[in-house]
Design a protein around this motif. Structure first.
Motif, PDB file in Angstrom:
ATOM      1  N   CYS A 191       0.846  -1.197   0.000  1.00  0.00           N
ATOM      2  CA  CYS A 191       0.000   0.000   0.000  1.00  0.00           C
ATOM      3  C   CYS A 191       0.881   1.247   0.000  1.00  0.00           C
ATOM      4  CB  CYS A 191      -0.897   0.029   1.235  1.00  0.00           C
ATOM      5  SG  CYS A 191      -2.006  -1.385   1.405  1.00  0.00           S
ATOM      6  N   ASN A 192       0.560   2.188  -0.857  1.00  0.00           N
ATOM      7  CA  ASN A 192       1.277   3.477  -0.878  1.00  0.00           C
ATOM      8  C   ASN A 192       0.363   4.550  -1.463  1.00  0.00           C
ATOM      9  OD1 ASN A 192       1.446   3.237  -3.745  1.00  0.00           O
ATOM     10  ND2 ASN A 192       3.327   2.032  -3.528  1.00  0.00           N
ATOM     11  N   GLY A 193       0.945   5.706  -1.761  1.00  0.00           N
ATOM     12  CA  GLY A 193       0.144   6.828  -2.236  1.00  0.00           C
ATOM     13  C   GLY A 193      -0.465   6.640  -3.609  1.00  0.00           C
ATOM     14  N   SER A 194       0.002   5.614  -4.373  1.00  0.00           N
ATOM     15  CA  SER A 194      -0.526   5.433  -5.726  1.00  0.00           C
ATOM     16  C   SER A 194      -1.769   4.551  -5.779  1.00  0.00           C
ATOM     17  CB  SER A 194       0.560   4.815  -6.625  1.00  0.00           C
ATOM     18  OG  SER A 194       0.849   3.482  -6.209  1.00  0.00           O
TER      19      SER A 194
ATOM     20  N   CYS B  12      -3.535  -5.089  -0.813  1.00  0.00           N
ATOM     21  CA  CYS B  12      -2.206  -4.515  -0.551  1.00  0.00           C
ATOM     22  C   CYS B  12      -1.892  -4.607   0.930  1.00  0.00           C
ATOM     23  CB  CYS B  12      -2.115  -3.075  -1.046  1.00  0.00           C
ATOM     24  SG  CYS B  12      -3.167  -1.893  -0.177  1.00  0.00           S
ATOM     25  N   ASN B  13      -0.614  -4.593   1.245  1.00  0.00           N
ATOM     26  CA  ASN B  13      -0.139  -4.704   2.618  1.00  0.00           C
ATOM     27  C   ASN B  13       0.331  -3.356   3.136  1.00  0.00           C
ATOM     28  OD1 ASN B  13      -0.623  -7.434   2.748  1.00  0.00           O
ATOM     29  ND2 ASN B  13       1.488  -8.035   2.313  1.00  0.00           N
ATOM     30  N   LEU B  14      -0.052  -3.057   4.383  1.00  0.00           N
ATOM     31  CA  LEU B  14       0.455  -1.863   5.077  1.00  0.00           C
ATOM     32  C   LEU B  14       1.667  -2.286   5.892  1.00  0.00           C
ATOM     33  CD1 LEU B  14      -2.801  -0.059   6.318  1.00  0.00           C
ATOM     34  CD2 LEU B  14      -1.052   0.905   4.802  1.00  0.00           C
TER      35      LEU B  14
ATOM     36  N   GLN C 171       0.517  -8.417  15.433  1.00  0.00           N
ATOM     37  CA  GLN C 171       1.038  -9.769  15.215  1.00  0.00           C
ATOM     38  C   GLN C 171       1.150 -10.096  13.734  1.00  0.00           C
ATOM     39  OE1 GLN C 171      -1.453 -12.467  17.421  1.00  0.00           O
ATOM     40  NE2 GLN C 171      -0.582 -11.876  19.399  1.00  0.00           N
ATOM     41  N   ALA C 172       0.352  -9.469  12.899  1.00  0.00           N
ATOM     42  CA  ALA C 172       0.385  -9.728  11.460  1.00  0.00           C
ATOM     43  C   ALA C 172       0.270  -8.404  10.711  1.00  0.00           C
ATOM     44  CB  ALA C 172      -0.751 -10.663  11.047  1.00  0.00           C
ATOM     45  N   VAL C 173       0.869  -8.385   9.515  1.00  0.00           N
ATOM     46  CA  VAL C 173       0.805  -7.191   8.677  1.00  0.00           C
ATOM     47  C   VAL C 173      -0.633  -6.998   8.202  1.00  0.00           C
ATOM     48  CG1 VAL C 173       1.575  -6.145   6.513  1.00  0.00           C
ATOM     49  CG2 VAL C 173       3.183  -7.449   7.931  1.00  0.00           C
ATOM     50  N   PRO C 174      -1.214  -5.815   8.382  1.00  0.00           N
ATOM     51  CA  PRO C 174      -2.577  -5.583   7.893  1.00  0.00           C
ATOM     52  C   PRO C 174      -2.636  -5.666   6.371  1.00  0.00           C
ATOM     53  CG  PRO C 174      -1.960  -3.923   9.515  1.00  0.00           C
ATOM     54  CD  PRO C 174      -0.711  -4.674   9.168  1.00  0.00           C
ATOM     55  N   THR C 175      -3.587  -6.424   5.865  1.00  0.00           N
ATOM     56  CA  THR C 175      -3.810  -6.556   4.426  1.00  0.00           C
ATOM     57  C   THR C 175      -5.164  -5.944   4.099  1.00  0.00           C
ATOM     58  OG1 THR C 175      -2.485  -8.573   4.266  1.00  0.00           O
ATOM     59  CG2 THR C 175      -4.070  -8.162   2.506  1.00  0.00           C
TER      60      THR C 175
END
Length: 237
Positions: free
Chosen positions: A101-104, A132-134, A158-162
């Motif tokens: 995840c990003n600005g695009s 996308c992953n944060l 505990q886990a990367v937010p998707t």
């Protein structure tokens, strides 16, 4: 008397002729006299000289059939149709590949909240067509500040937010100390939010510049952020 002598002479002569004929027949040099001896037998080949065909259905000698059995086509090895499972030794992620995840591919908003005191909520919404992953935490920069606010370690999930398309993730921002213990307080008019990549402090792609309230936001040296969270409650808790 003369007749008796002639008879004995003829008898002696006949006996001599018979003996001579027999001698000639025995050594092969004379002419065979009819009735004097039996014809010589023709030699026969030994039984082992000619292989027997008795009992062989194809008419070939049994010894030959035993020495040269019927040949069958060479069998080809069976092909391996199994599928090997991927090895986990290489450290590759067996799950689906996610976009960062990003600005695009997201929309970012920054909104001060009444509770907790002196806090602001960052909201990131996936506007793309893929999950996308944060990664890690947001890297904030107010105006032209020369330092980077740190993330609070206790907020690491505990886990990367998707984020699926349309879903949102959150981060809380502590702007200033409630007891006034912070230094260098100032009011910011601009905010830049940078995203991290697959490793800490790596470039995750395009940044975002969410608008701030018209009057700006006040911050001091107490400025910190949380890791990205899947819920608003975890971001502000």
């Amino acid at each position: 008397m003369r007749t008796f002598r002639r008879t004995r002479l003829l008898a002696a002569t006949g006996a001599a002729l018979t003996a001579l004929a027999l001698t000639a027949c025995e050594d092969g040099t004379g002419t065979r006299v009819e009735g004097t001896s039996a014809p010589a037998a023709t030699p026969t080949a030994p039984a082992s000289a000619t292989p027997s065909t008795e009992g062989s259905p194809s008419g070939t000698p049994e010894s030959t059939a035993a020495a040269e059995p019927e040949k069958t086509p060479e069998e080809k090895p069976a092909s391996d149709t199994s599928t090997r499972a991927p090895s986990a030794a290489a450290g590759a992620d067996d799950g689906p590949v996610r976009t960062i995840c990003n600005g695009s591919n997201t929309k970012v908003t920054a909104q001060p909240v009444p509770r907790p005191l002196n806090h602001m909520l960052l909201t990131v919404t996936n506007t793309g067509s893929k999950p996308c992953n944060l990664m890690y935490y947001p890297v904030l920069r107010f105006d032209e500040m020369q330092w980077v606010p740190q993330a609070r370690p206790e907020t690491k999930p505990q886990a990367v937010p998707t984020l699926a398309p349309g879903e949102s993730g959150y981060a809380g921002v502590l702007l200033s100390a409630a007891d006034g213990s912070g230094d260098g307080g100032t009011t910011a008019r601009k905010l830049t939010v940078a995203f991290q990549g697959g490793t800490p402090n790596s470039d995750g792609g395009a940044s975002a510049t969410p608008p701030l309230p018209a009057g700006g936001v006040y911050y001091d040296s107490s400025l910190t952020v949380t890791y990205w969270q899947s819920s608003m409650e975890n971001a502000l808790g």
